[in-house]
Write a protein that holds these residues in place. Structure first.
Motif, short mmCIF file in Angstrom:
data_model
loop_
_atom_site.label_atom_id
_atom_site.label_comp_id
_atom_site.label_asym_id
_atom_site.label_seq_id
_atom_site.Cartn_x
_atom_site.Cartn_y
_atom_site.Cartn_z
N ILE A 52 0.76 -1.19 -0.14
CA ILE A 52 -0.10 -0.06 0.15
C ILE A 52 0.90 1.14 -0.09
N VAL A 226 -2.39 -1.55 -3.68
CA VAL A 226 -3.30 -0.38 -3.37
C VAL A 226 -2.31 0.89 -3.35
N TRP A 261 -7.57 3.29 -3.91
CA TRP A 261 -8.71 3.73 -3.02
C TRP A 261 -8.46 5.29 -2.66
#
Length: 275
Positions: A52, A226, A261
């Protein structure tokens, strides 16, 4: 245009340069098809081991929103078992944009918001339905941004940085070698950043630093990648679906599916883990 390969002989740098410069085979058509169909190539569920990274705006906001924000920071520090990336470009942007520009004005902006809210109450009473629309718009603005300009939010921001210092990898691509590439991508409307009205290439270098950071660390146990950003312009995503070029480039570097996201998406993911 001179490649960093000729100068640095760095395998990770070579990979990122080739991906960004289209010297690397990638399945762009499949990513385009999936994006048009709004088909998620990968669903991040509980137990997923994923890498991430965070955009500048996300880093400042991820710890906000009460308990959800606090839980998100705790998750990064103690629960997340995959790589965490802080693009080098974000370090200078956090100082330039958030700390140097926003912090000294936080109290002033908060007061202005309060005055604006008081004024719209009078407009509502004087103009009826039209005034109500103005009042509703201001209240929505406050909901979206008040926590960001609250002076107390900067204490939360410090906690976020402490967590990232403990867990994050931070890398820069060499600016002089990548600058000509950033210009070409801007001129050809290659994401990210072509929707920005400014002539700088900040979004490109955020993305390049993100990919390079990923290329320098072990992502062999990660099953997805992500990137968290609150920038929802179409040079990043459309209706929550990542731009297919970005998805393809990230997948080319890591070999895993890519998911974009927003901060609420990340906070909701963390919240669902505990429910």
């Amino acid at each position: 245009m001179t490649s960093p390969t000729d100068i640095l002989h760095n395998e990770a740098m070579t990979l990122v340069w080739n991906v960004l410069n289209r010297n690397h085979d990638a399945d762009f058509m499949s990513h385009l098809y999936n994006a048009i169909q709004k088909s998620e190539s990968f669903k991040i569920t509980s137990g997923t081991n994923f890498a991430i990274g965070f955009d500048t705006n996300a880093i400042f906001r991820v710890g906000l929103n009460g308990t959800k924000g606090a839980d998100a920071i705790d998750y990064l520090r103690t629960i997340h078992n995959g790589p965490v990336v802080l693009p080098g470009q974000c370090v200078q942007e956090l100082w330039n944009n958030s700390l140097a520009a926003v912090e000294p004005q936080a109290k002033k902006i908060s007061k202005a918001f309060a005055n604006l809210q008081n004024e719209t109450t009078g407009i509502h009473q004087a103009l009826g339905a039209a005034g109500q629309a103005v009042q509703d718009a201001v209240e929505n603005l406050l909901i979206e941004h008040k926590d960001w300009v609250d002076p107390a939010s900067h204490e939360t921001f410090a906690t976020t940085l402490e967590a990232l210092l403990d867990v994050a990898t931070c890398q820069f691509v060499p600016r002089s070698h990548f600058y000509s590439l950033s210009q070409i991508r801007k001129e050809t409307k290659t994401p990210p950043g072509f929707r920005d009205h400014s002539t700088n290439h900040g979004d490109f270098f955020v993305w390049a630093d993100f990919l390079y950071s990923l290329a320098t660390i072990d992502t062999s146990t990660s099953t997805a990648t992500v990137f968290v950003t609150n920038d929802v312009k179409t040079d990043w995503s459309r209706n929550g679906v990542a731009h297919p070029i970005l998805a393809s480039e990230a997948t080319s570097v890591t070999g895993t599916p890519f998911v974009l996201w927003t901060v609420p998406d990340f906070q909701n993911y963390v919240n669902e883990l505990s429910t």
